[in-house]
Design an enzyme around this catalytic site. Structure first.
Site, PDB file in Angstrom:
ATOM      1  CE  LYS A  53      -3.851  -2.487   2.005  1.00 19.59           C
ATOM      2  NZ  LYS A  53      -4.447  -3.074   3.199  1.00 19.59           N
ATOM      3  CD  GLN A  97      -3.588  -4.730   6.236  1.00 24.26           C
ATOM      4  OE1 GLN A  97      -3.652  -3.674   5.614  1.00 24.26           O
ATOM      5  NE2 GLN A  97      -3.918  -5.885   5.704  1.00 24.26           N
ATOM      6  CG  ASP A 120     -10.329  -0.811   4.597  1.00 23.36           C
ATOM      7  OD1 ASP A 120      -9.930  -1.310   3.533  1.00 23.36           O
ATOM      8  OD2 ASP A 120      -9.744  -0.934   5.684  1.00 23.36           O
TER       9      ASP A 120
END
Ligand code: GUN
Length: 283
Positions: A53, A97, A120
């Site tokens: 990322k 995460q 997300d």
């Protein structure tokens, strides 16, 4: 006849080039998209994802922060970190995460992320916005699936799409997005009788259940588009999807490989979400 292969990496590269143009324009207006990725603990797979990322941010010229905190971090400490980035103006996306250590309640963390920065698409308000068709940051893997379909000329409109799996991060949002794209959608799961018969009616078959090579050729209508969201590691260390790729290859019209199909799209859609959020913050 052999299926056409949907190379997610190529499509992902094309989208990143498009994003790069938009980022350059936004930067000329004085705004640089900013993403913070928070990693709690040292899970090896998560470390790889987080590195990738950060790499994508670098490639596109985003401002990127990676915050690594120890596995013993308390829920309150993590919540305080999120509050800090909710308020930080140069950050447009916050990604924590997953999975988190067991002593931290995942839902409490997701709920704490400002919906405007929820790149997300996991926040309940983002999920609600997706459901009612309002503007929302869409979950990355599901929106990657839709991009793969559209960019290969397989528009879902008017098609029968069958989704196997009902998880909050894949099955449910994929089904909702397909519906939004005017497909007729059937959702199958572990308690569905005759899954293979239903799957065989699909023009578009999307599979995300985490069962290696579950889908065989007799599950697939000749010419169907087969999108495999599964990523499973076999005993020999190789990756495979939820679709038995070699078995299905001669029946399907289109198919995504694993790796190299849906996978590369997830981070690209994260980059797209961060850019969208940055543009919105600019007003
Ligand atoms: N862990 C594995 N995939 C994901 C993802 O898409 N988002 C987050 N936050 N964690 C993950």
């Amino acid at each position: 006849m052999s299926a056409q292969i949907i190379y997610g990496k190529q499509i992902s590269d094309t989208i990143r080039e498009e994003l790069l143009h938009e980022v350059e324009q936004l930067k000329q207006q004085g705004v640089t998209p900013g993403l913070v990725v928070i990693l709690v603990g040292e899970d090896p797979a998560s470390q790889v994802y987080v590195r990738n990322k950060a790499k994508a941010c670098e490639q596109l010229g985003y401002h990127s922060e990676v915050i690594r905190v120890p596995a013993e971090t308390t829920q309150d400490e993590l919540l305080a970190l999120i509050t800090k980035y909710n308020e930080q103006q140069n950050i447009h996306g916050i990604l924590v995460q997953l999975p988190l250590p067991k002593h931290i309640e995942e839902k409490a963390i997701i709920d704490a992320i400002s919906v405007e920065k929820d790149v997300d698409g996991f926040h309940p308000e983002s999920v609600g916005n997706l459901m009612i068709g309002d503007d929302a940051l869409l979950p990355c893997t599901p929106s990657g699936v839709i991009e793969l379909l559209k960019r290969t000329g397989n528009s879902p409109a008017g098609k029968h799409a069958v989704v196997i799996g009902r998880s909050n991060i894949v099955g449910k949002p994929v089904a909702m997005l397909l519906l939004r794209e005017n497909a007729t959608v059937t959702i199958c799961h572990s308690r569905t009788p005759n899954i293979s018969e239903i799957a065989r009616q699909a023009d578009i078959l999307v599979v995300g259940v985490g069962v290696p090579k579950l889908v065989k050729k007799d599950w697939v209508k000749p010419g169907a588009v087969v999108i495999d969201v599964g990523v499973n590691r076999l005993l020999d260390g190789k990756l495979c999807g939820d679709v038995d790729y070699d078995d299905v290859l001669d029946v399907a019209g289109w198919i995504t490989p694993v790796p190299g199909g849906v996978g590369p799209m997830t981070i690209t859609m994260l980059m797209a979400n961060t850019l969208k959020s940055a543009k919105k913050a600019r007003g």
